[in-house]
Enzyme design. Sequence first.
Site, short mmCIF file in Angstrom:
data_model
loop_
_atom_site.label_atom_id
_atom_site.label_comp_id
_atom_site.label_asym_id
_atom_site.label_seq_id
_atom_site.Cartn_x
_atom_site.Cartn_y
_atom_site.Cartn_z
N CYS A 143 -5.77 3.07 9.85
CA CYS A 143 -6.14 4.49 9.95
C CYS A 143 -7.66 4.64 10.06
O CYS A 143 -8.18 5.74 9.87
CB CYS A 143 -5.59 5.27 8.76
SG CYS A 143 -6.20 4.69 7.18
N PHE B 106 0.87 -1.20 0.00
CA PHE B 106 0.00 0.00 0.00
C PHE B 106 0.90 1.24 0.00
O PHE B 106 0.80 2.12 0.85
CB PHE B 106 -0.93 0.05 1.22
CG PHE B 106 -1.75 -1.20 1.43
CD1 PHE B 106 -2.93 -1.41 0.71
CD2 PHE B 106 -1.36 -2.17 2.35
CE1 PHE B 106 -3.69 -2.55 0.91
CE2 PHE B 106 -2.12 -3.31 2.55
CZ PHE B 106 -3.29 -3.51 1.83
N ASP C 234 1.12 -1.29 -4.86
CA ASP C 234 -0.13 -0.56 -4.68
C ASP C 234 -1.04 -0.96 -5.84
O ASP C 234 -0.57 -1.21 -6.94
CB ASP C 234 0.11 0.96 -4.70
CG ASP C 234 -1.03 1.75 -4.09
OD1 ASP C 234 -0.85 2.31 -2.98
OD2 ASP C 234 -2.12 1.81 -4.71
N1 SAH Z 1 1.73 4.18 3.01
C1 SAH Z 1 1.30 5.25 2.17
C2 SAH Z 1 -0.18 5.57 2.30
C3 SAH Z 1 -1.11 4.41 1.99
S1 SAH Z 1 -2.71 4.89 1.54
C4 SAH Z 1 2.18 6.48 2.45
O1 SAH Z 1 3.01 6.46 3.38
O2 SAH Z 1 2.04 7.46 1.72
C5 SAH Z 1 -3.43 3.42 1.03
C6 SAH Z 1 -3.04 2.97 -0.37
O3 SAH Z 1 -3.59 1.66 -0.55
C7 SAH Z 1 -3.60 3.79 -1.53
O4 SAH Z 1 -2.54 4.27 -2.31
C8 SAH Z 1 -4.46 2.81 -2.35
O5 SAH Z 1 -4.31 2.99 -3.76
C9 SAH Z 1 -3.91 1.48 -1.92
N2 SAH Z 1 -4.83 0.33 -2.02
C10 SAH Z 1 -6.15 0.29 -1.73
N3 SAH Z 1 -6.62 -0.96 -1.86
C11 SAH Z 1 -5.58 -1.75 -2.23
C12 SAH Z 1 -5.42 -3.14 -2.51
N4 SAH Z 1 -6.45 -3.98 -2.41
N5 SAH Z 1 -4.21 -3.59 -2.85
C13 SAH Z 1 -3.15 -2.75 -2.94
N6 SAH Z 1 -3.24 -1.43 -2.68
C14 SAH Z 1 -4.43 -0.92 -2.34
#
Ligand code: SAH
Length: 394
Positions: free
Chosen positions: A338, A229, A251
């Site tokens: 979160c 993610f 992601d």
């Molecule tokens: N760790 C990041 C913030 C994560 S936000 C930082 O430090 O900036 C959550 C992210 O999860 C988003 O970018 C979204 O696109 C991704 N996401 C949502 N569902 C997902 C899935 N099923 N598999 C992979 N990524 C996913």
Amino acid sequence: MQKKVILKKGKEESLQRFHPWIFSGAIVSIEGNPEEGDVVDVVTSQDQWLAVGHIQVGSIAVRILSFTRKTIDQTFWEERLSRAYDVRRTLGVTSSATHNIYRLIHGEGDGLPGLVIDIYGRTAVVQAHSVGMHRSREIISRTLIDVMHGEIESVYYKSETTLPFKAQVERAGGYIIGGPVEGDTLLEYGMKMPVDWINGQKTGLFIDQRENRALLERMSQGRTVLNMFCYTGGFSIAALRGGARLVHSVDSSARAIELTRQGVAVNFPDDTRHEAFAEDAFRYLDSMEPIYDLVVLDPPAFAKHKDALKRALLGYRRLNEKAFLKIRPGGIIFTFSCSQVVSKEQFRTSVFTAAAIAGRSVRILYQLHQPADHPVSIFHPEGEYLKGLVLYVE
Ligand code: SAH
């Protein structure tokens, strides 16, 4: 006629404890025919004055701006914004040669329910979560420029997706003051960060993970890292700077992967330690080789409402279980939630269950939370949302 909200008998109690929300069920009547977003007085059933706030349609009917008698004018905004700025200066996160990204206003935590302001170099990104704040965006932006003594020159307004869904307002985003600032490098503790406030999630960056990224950096030396993610790749950049042997960013969003690649390339040109994959987390975790000894799990909020709580807890359990099954002995997991509706204890129990099912022995090294520029009002515990655990897996 004065615009005022009259509470049912006994419903003033939460306000006497300075809780900043009034739910629609607590109201007996509304006088003066206020429009959504107007400033209203709140009084007891005996007409005793309690507070002043923004009225809105929905289950939270008033968001309190002040518990003492105040006119909501230029002086009010100046006071609140400069107090918040002073807090950030005390924290040492305001702009310097190596750092210029931080949250200036965190809603209730800064006495301004419904308002978020993030600073990116010489640009402030203002986000309204209530119609009252939306209607105040011009005065807020002008006051901001004054209060910050030249630190910023542009204000971008980004509320297309954050205003209440039923609100009858125009949802355009754009610059309120200035425009794109030429040659402005955005830095988080010396790391160049890719930030897209026009099309990105939140205001462009998950600033709330800053201190946790710094912690990860200190633990990355020689490790093989999976940043799951990754969004714009902040944890990946931190791991690379910390001396990781290899970093894989994942992601599901192709745009996020593009931003991550850009961010890594600008900090570490020609570095071959990093690769990024646009894939679903669960699928990746199922099919990956067990090569990692540092894994970051920072999923989006699995529960946005109380009704979704049970499924969310199951989601955290399943996600963490997959990481526990594959991480190498002596590995470290940074795992986060979160979701505001998921408590620290509930999250910990989900992770604990996952460890037990996977049959791994786990120590808790750190218990993490949102950083100090995302403060929580002591009277509004709902403001605490980010929680994380750093785990050592035998
Ligand atoms: N760790 C990041 C913030 C994560 S936000 C930082 O430090 O900036 C959550 C992210 O999860 C988003 O970018 C979204 O696109 C991704 N996401 C949502 N569902 C997902 C899935 N099923 N598999 C992979 N990524 C996913």
